[in-house]
Design a protein around this motif. Sequence first.
Motif, PDB file in Angstrom:
ATOM      1  N   THR A 111      -3.813  -1.590  -2.501  1.00  0.00           N
ATOM      2  CA  THR A 111      -4.267  -0.304  -3.048  1.00  0.00           C
ATOM      3  C   THR A 111      -5.403  -0.537  -4.037  1.00  0.00           C
ATOM      4  O   THR A 111      -5.379  -1.493  -4.812  1.00  0.00           O
ATOM      5  N   GLY A 143       0.816  -1.199   0.000  1.00  0.00           N
ATOM      6  CA  GLY A 143       0.000   0.000   0.000  1.00  0.00           C
ATOM      7  C   GLY A 143       0.853   1.253   0.000  1.00  0.00           C
ATOM      8  O   GLY A 143       2.088   1.195  -0.021  1.00  0.00           O
ATOM      9  N   LEU A 185      -7.578   4.482  -2.726  1.00  0.00           N
ATOM     10  CA  LEU A 185      -7.708   4.002  -1.352  1.00  0.00           C
ATOM     11  C   LEU A 185      -6.548   3.055  -1.121  1.00  0.00           C
ATOM     12  O   LEU A 185      -6.261   2.214  -1.976  1.00  0.00           O
ATOM     13  N   SER A 186      -5.884   3.191  -0.001  1.00  0.00           N
ATOM     14  CA  SER A 186      -4.742   2.321   0.210  1.00  0.00           C
ATOM     15  C   SER A 186      -4.544   2.073   1.694  1.00  0.00           C
ATOM     16  O   SER A 186      -4.718   2.970   2.516  1.00  0.00           O
ATOM     17  N   ASP A 187      -4.224   0.856   2.014  1.00  0.00           N
ATOM     18  CA  ASP A 187      -3.812   0.539   3.378  1.00  0.00           C
ATOM     19  C   ASP A 187      -2.710  -0.508   3.295  1.00  0.00           C
ATOM     20  O   ASP A 187      -2.218  -0.802   2.202  1.00  0.00           O
ATOM     21  N   THR A 188      -2.351  -1.073   4.413  1.00  0.00           N
ATOM     22  CA  THR A 188      -1.199  -1.983   4.417  1.00  0.00           C
ATOM     23  C   THR A 188      -1.494  -3.326   3.739  1.00  0.00           C
ATOM     24  O   THR A 188      -0.607  -4.175   3.627  1.00  0.00           O
ATOM     25  N   ASN A 189      -2.737  -3.526   3.287  1.00  0.00           N
ATOM     26  CA  ASN A 189      -3.058  -4.748   2.544  1.00  0.00           C
ATOM     27  C   ASN A 189      -3.009  -4.556   1.036  1.00  0.00           C
ATOM     28  O   ASN A 189      -3.033  -5.529   0.282  1.00  0.00           O
TER      29      ASN A 189
END
Length: 140
Positions: free
Chosen positions: A131, A82, A125-129
């Motif tokens: 994008t 991400g 949208l992005s997180d540690t899992n």
Amino acid sequence: MSDVFKESFDIEAGDFASAGEASAKIKSILRMIGIDPALTRRVTIASYEAELNMIIHSLGGVMSVEISPDAIALFCKDIGPGIADIDMAMQEGYSTASSDVRMMGFGAGMGLPNMKRNSDEFSILSDTNGTRLNMRFSII
Ligand SMILES: Nc1ncnc2c1ncn2[C@@H]1O[C@H](COP(=O)(O)OP(=O)(O)OP(=O)(O)O)[C@@H](O)[C@H]1O
Ligand SMILES: [Mg+2]
């Protein structure tokens, strides 16, 4: 019968040999159905940048194109680290690309700004899992 055309392309992390293939296919589909060349060019630039980002920065993902009478949409979903700071990543010239990747000619930090500039709607949208990136291009 549906008037929406959809196609999805798997994008493999690190697969530089296939880089640009998905966006080239999208380009030929848009040409074939007679989409305006200037619009086709904008979509192709954005899809190429998104494809390369998945190859370079993610652990792989899928890029889908959806063509309806009034718009072309690109949906990109990858798994991976991400983007830690999206505001920073959206700035021209910001890149975390390695020196190896830069030697291949990537890593100018222009991909995301180019996607935003060339699309009519852009969301990320992005997180540690991973994008998710959605782009929409209006027809007419
Ligand atoms: N799908 C992704 N997954 C994880 N990080 C990403 C992803 N896309 C972009 N990034 C991060 O955002 C930064 C900026 O992306 P951008 O496409 O603008 O530049 P770049 O890929 O580094 O260089 P260029 O696109 O000019 O070759 C990247 O360096 C990376 O840190
Ligand atoms: Mg990029």
